[in-house]
Design a protein around this motif. Structure first.
Motif, mmCIF file in Angstrom:
data_model
loop_
_atom_site.group_PDB
_atom_site.id
_atom_site.type_symbol
_atom_site.label_atom_id
_atom_site.label_comp_id
_atom_site.label_asym_id
_atom_site.label_seq_id
_atom_site.Cartn_x
_atom_site.Cartn_y
_atom_site.Cartn_z
ATOM 1 N N ILE A 195 0.866 -1.187 0.000
ATOM 2 C CA ILE A 195 0.000 0.000 0.000
ATOM 3 C C ILE A 195 0.901 1.235 0.000
ATOM 4 O O ILE A 195 1.874 1.305 0.762
ATOM 5 N N GLY A 196 0.545 2.207 -0.791
ATOM 6 C CA GLY A 196 1.360 3.412 -0.909
ATOM 7 C C GLY A 196 1.081 4.432 0.178
ATOM 8 O O GLY A 196 0.184 4.256 1.002
ATOM 9 N N PRO A 197 1.847 5.531 0.177
ATOM 10 C CA PRO A 197 1.660 6.596 1.172
ATOM 11 C C PRO A 197 0.457 7.488 0.822
ATOM 12 O O PRO A 197 -0.137 7.327 -0.248
ATOM 13 N N GLU A 198 0.169 8.424 1.694
ATOM 14 C CA GLU A 198 -0.976 9.317 1.473
ATOM 15 C C GLU A 198 -0.900 10.032 0.128
ATOM 16 O O GLU A 198 -1.914 10.239 -0.527
ATOM 17 N N GLY A 199 0.309 10.408 -0.293
ATOM 18 C CA GLY A 199 0.454 11.081 -1.588
ATOM 19 C C GLY A 199 0.547 10.114 -2.757
ATOM 20 O O GLY A 199 0.744 10.535 -3.897
ATOM 21 N N GLY A 200 0.425 8.826 -2.493
ATOM 22 C CA GLY A 200 0.530 7.811 -3.540
ATOM 23 C C GLY A 200 1.989 7.541 -3.901
ATOM 24 O O GLY A 200 2.913 8.171 -3.384
ATOM 25 N N PHE A 201 2.213 6.586 -4.791
ATOM 26 C CA PHE A 201 3.556 6.343 -5.324
ATOM 27 C C PHE A 201 3.874 7.435 -6.340
ATOM 28 O O PHE A 201 2.973 7.950 -7.010
ATOM 29 N N SER A 202 5.158 7.785 -6.461
ATOM 30 C CA SER A 202 5.544 8.749 -7.507
ATOM 31 C C SER A 202 5.374 8.058 -8.854
ATOM 32 O O SER A 202 5.300 6.815 -8.934
ATOM 33 N N PRO A 217 -1.078 -5.512 -10.035
ATOM 34 C CA PRO A 217 -1.829 -4.337 -9.583
ATOM 35 C C PRO A 217 -3.306 -4.681 -9.398
ATOM 36 O O PRO A 217 -3.879 -5.406 -10.208
ATOM 37 N N ILE A 218 -3.880 -4.208 -8.302
ATOM 38 C CA ILE A 218 -5.337 -4.386 -8.143
ATOM 39 C C ILE A 218 -5.960 -3.042 -7.788
ATOM 40 O O ILE A 218 -5.344 -2.192 -7.150
ATOM 41 N N SER A 219 -7.201 -2.900 -8.192
ATOM 42 C CA SER A 219 -8.000 -1.747 -7.806
ATOM 43 C C SER A 219 -8.805 -2.123 -6.562
ATOM 44 O O SER A 219 -9.231 -3.262 -6.408
ATOM 45 N N LEU A 220 -9.013 -1.159 -5.693
ATOM 46 C CA LEU A 220 -9.884 -1.381 -4.529
ATOM 47 C C LEU A 220 -11.148 -0.529 -4.681
ATOM 48 O O LEU A 220 -11.639 0.060 -3.721
ATOM 49 N N GLY A 221 -11.630 -0.457 -5.906
ATOM 50 C CA GLY A 221 -12.888 0.239 -6.161
ATOM 51 C C GLY A 221 -12.689 1.623 -6.745
ATOM 52 O O GLY A 221 -11.567 2.099 -6.906
ATOM 53 N N PRO A 222 -13.815 2.271 -7.047
ATOM 54 C CA PRO A 222 -13.772 3.518 -7.822
ATOM 55 C C PRO A 222 -13.463 4.766 -7.003
ATOM 56 O O PRO A 222 -13.406 5.858 -7.559
ATOM 57 N N ARG A 223 -13.290 4.637 -5.706
ATOM 58 C CA ARG A 223 -12.976 5.817 -4.885
ATOM 59 C C ARG A 223 -11.531 5.750 -4.387
ATOM 60 O O ARG A 223 -11.014 4.668 -4.153
ATOM 61 N N ILE A 224 -10.915 6.900 -4.195
ATOM 62 C CA ILE A 224 -9.584 6.939 -3.587
ATOM 63 C C ILE A 224 -9.767 6.714 -2.084
ATOM 64 O O ILE A 224 -10.524 7.430 -1.424
ATOM 65 N N LEU A 225 -9.084 5.721 -1.571
ATOM 66 C CA LEU A 225 -9.160 5.418 -0.141
ATOM 67 C C LEU A 225 -7.940 6.015 0.550
ATOM 68 O O LEU A 225 -6.859 6.078 -0.045
ATOM 69 N N ARG A 226 -8.095 6.394 1.796
ATOM 70 C CA ARG A 226 -6.907 6.762 2.564
ATOM 71 C C ARG A 226 -6.074 5.500 2.760
ATOM 72 O O ARG A 226 -6.596 4.378 2.682
ATOM 73 N N ALA A 227 -4.787 5.703 3.027
ATOM 74 C CA ALA A 227 -3.873 4.552 3.036
ATOM 75 C C ALA A 227 -4.278 3.514 4.092
ATOM 76 O O ALA A 227 -4.140 2.305 3.856
HETATM 77 N N1 SAM Z 1 -2.650 8.940 -5.624
HETATM 78 C C1 SAM Z 1 -3.393 9.586 -4.602
HETATM 79 C C2 SAM Z 1 -2.778 10.909 -4.231
HETATM 80 O O1 SAM Z 1 -2.167 11.484 -5.096
HETATM 81 O O2 SAM Z 1 -2.933 11.391 -3.127
HETATM 82 C C3 SAM Z 1 -3.905 8.725 -3.454
HETATM 83 C C4 SAM Z 1 -3.017 7.859 -2.643
HETATM 84 S S1 SAM Z 1 -3.985 6.905 -1.519
HETATM 85 C C5 SAM Z 1 -4.499 8.107 -0.368
HETATM 86 C C6 SAM Z 1 -2.829 5.943 -0.619
HETATM 87 C C7 SAM Z 1 -2.634 4.519 -1.125
HETATM 88 O O3 SAM Z 1 -3.817 3.754 -0.907
HETATM 89 C C8 SAM Z 1 -2.339 4.368 -2.603
HETATM 90 O O4 SAM Z 1 -0.969 4.535 -2.898
HETATM 91 C C9 SAM Z 1 -2.808 2.955 -2.895
HETATM 92 O O5 SAM Z 1 -1.816 2.004 -2.561
HETATM 93 C C10 SAM Z 1 -3.995 2.807 -1.964
HETATM 94 N N2 SAM Z 1 -5.301 3.102 -2.587
HETATM 95 C C11 SAM Z 1 -6.146 4.110 -2.288
HETATM 96 N N3 SAM Z 1 -7.274 4.032 -3.015
HETATM 97 C C12 SAM Z 1 -7.150 2.943 -3.797
HETATM 98 C C13 SAM Z 1 -7.989 2.310 -4.764
HETATM 99 N N4 SAM Z 1 -9.182 2.781 -5.078
HETATM 100 N N5 SAM Z 1 -7.531 1.183 -5.376
HETATM 101 C C14 SAM Z 1 -6.308 0.682 -5.069
HETATM 102 N N6 SAM Z 1 -5.485 1.216 -4.160
HETATM 103 C C15 SAM Z 1 -5.889 2.330 -3.526
#
Ligand code: SAM
Length: 246
Positions: A195-202, A217-227
């Protein structure tokens, strides 16, 4: 899972747990039992050490400096250790505690902090992470306390990644909205979740990860989740589809 002795305090100890052998607790645990919980001679607790299962034990001394107990019976055998690896970019204070606790509850075997380009925390108190993992195991009747590895950079992690283990990358940019199909094909594989950081992977990190043959790589759905949410969601789908929830 059938619960037994759920009302008894549970304590992780370092000593071996063998029928008939007494166990002496250190100062902190003695104080906790005798002063905080006000337990006295004759009261029972559950002890585990990550090797010998769970044991019902009875207090034979209630000194606040040194509680002693007799082991009465093994109430649960030691389960096989989990092979699930969980890597995450460390978060700040309470949210760091939260992800450690949740990783234990979700049954990971190794907890690995990974320092990435946008990671906000670089120096971790390893003992605090371990203490958190132990406390979570005590609270949740987990008998295997995961190994908490010292932090490592993402590049060092990838340089030493074992070729026989798949690395599931939680990637908000992944094409499919459903992780189910991707994971279903990995049932017999050794697995890690990153799982990446709050700012995501570069962009550079993401490109490098996606080019590796063992990365899925997997998606965890259509919304951005907090880490921290992504960690729980990712571990839940893994355990449900290819892990020990089946
Ligand atoms: N890229 C974004 C940013 O610029 O802030 C969000 C990063 S998110 C807050 C932190 C980490 O949670 C991501 O690096 C990823 O590993 C994971 N993550 C969050 N939402 C996700 C999703 N819908 N599917 C897969 N991974 C997700």
């Amino acid at each position: 899972m059938p619960r037994t002795h759920a009302t008894l305090p549970r304590l992780y100890v370092a000593s071996d747990l063998v029928a008939g052998a007494p166990v002496d607790l250190g100062k902190d645990q003695s104080l906790y039992l005798a002063a905080v919980l006000r337990k006295v001679v004759g009261d029972e607790v559950v002890l585990f050490n990550g090797r010998d299962g769970a044991w019902r034990a009875r207090m034979t001394s209630d000194s606040k400096r040194s509680v002693s107990l007799d082991l009465l019976e093994q109430i649960a055998p030691q389960p096989a250790p989990s092979d699930l690896w969980y890597g995450f970019a460390p978060l700040k204070s309470e949210r760091l505690d939260y992800v450690i606790q949740k990783a234990v509850e979700m049954g990971v075997g190794t907890i690995q902090p990974v320092l990435t380009q946008f990671t906000q925390v670089s120096r971790l108190k390893h003992e605090r992470l371990v203490a958190n993992a132990v406390e979570a195991a005590e609270q949740c009747e987990v008998l295997n306390v995961p190994t908490v590895a010292p932090e490592i950079s993402l590049s060092a992690l990838l340089d030493t990644w074992p070729s026989d283990r798949r690395l599931i990358l939680a990637d908000e940019g992944a094409a499919s909205a459903s992780p189910v199909e991707r994971l279903a094909g990995l049932a017999s594989e050794k697995i890690g979740l990153l799982i990446g950081p709050e700012g995501g992977f570069s962009d550079t990190e993401r490109e490098k990860l996606l080019a590796l043959p063992y990365v899925v790589p997997i998606s965890l759905g259509p919304r951005i989740l907090r880490a921290d949410t992504a960690a729980v969601a990712g571990l839940a789908v893994i355990q449900a589809i290819i892990g020990d929830w089946r």
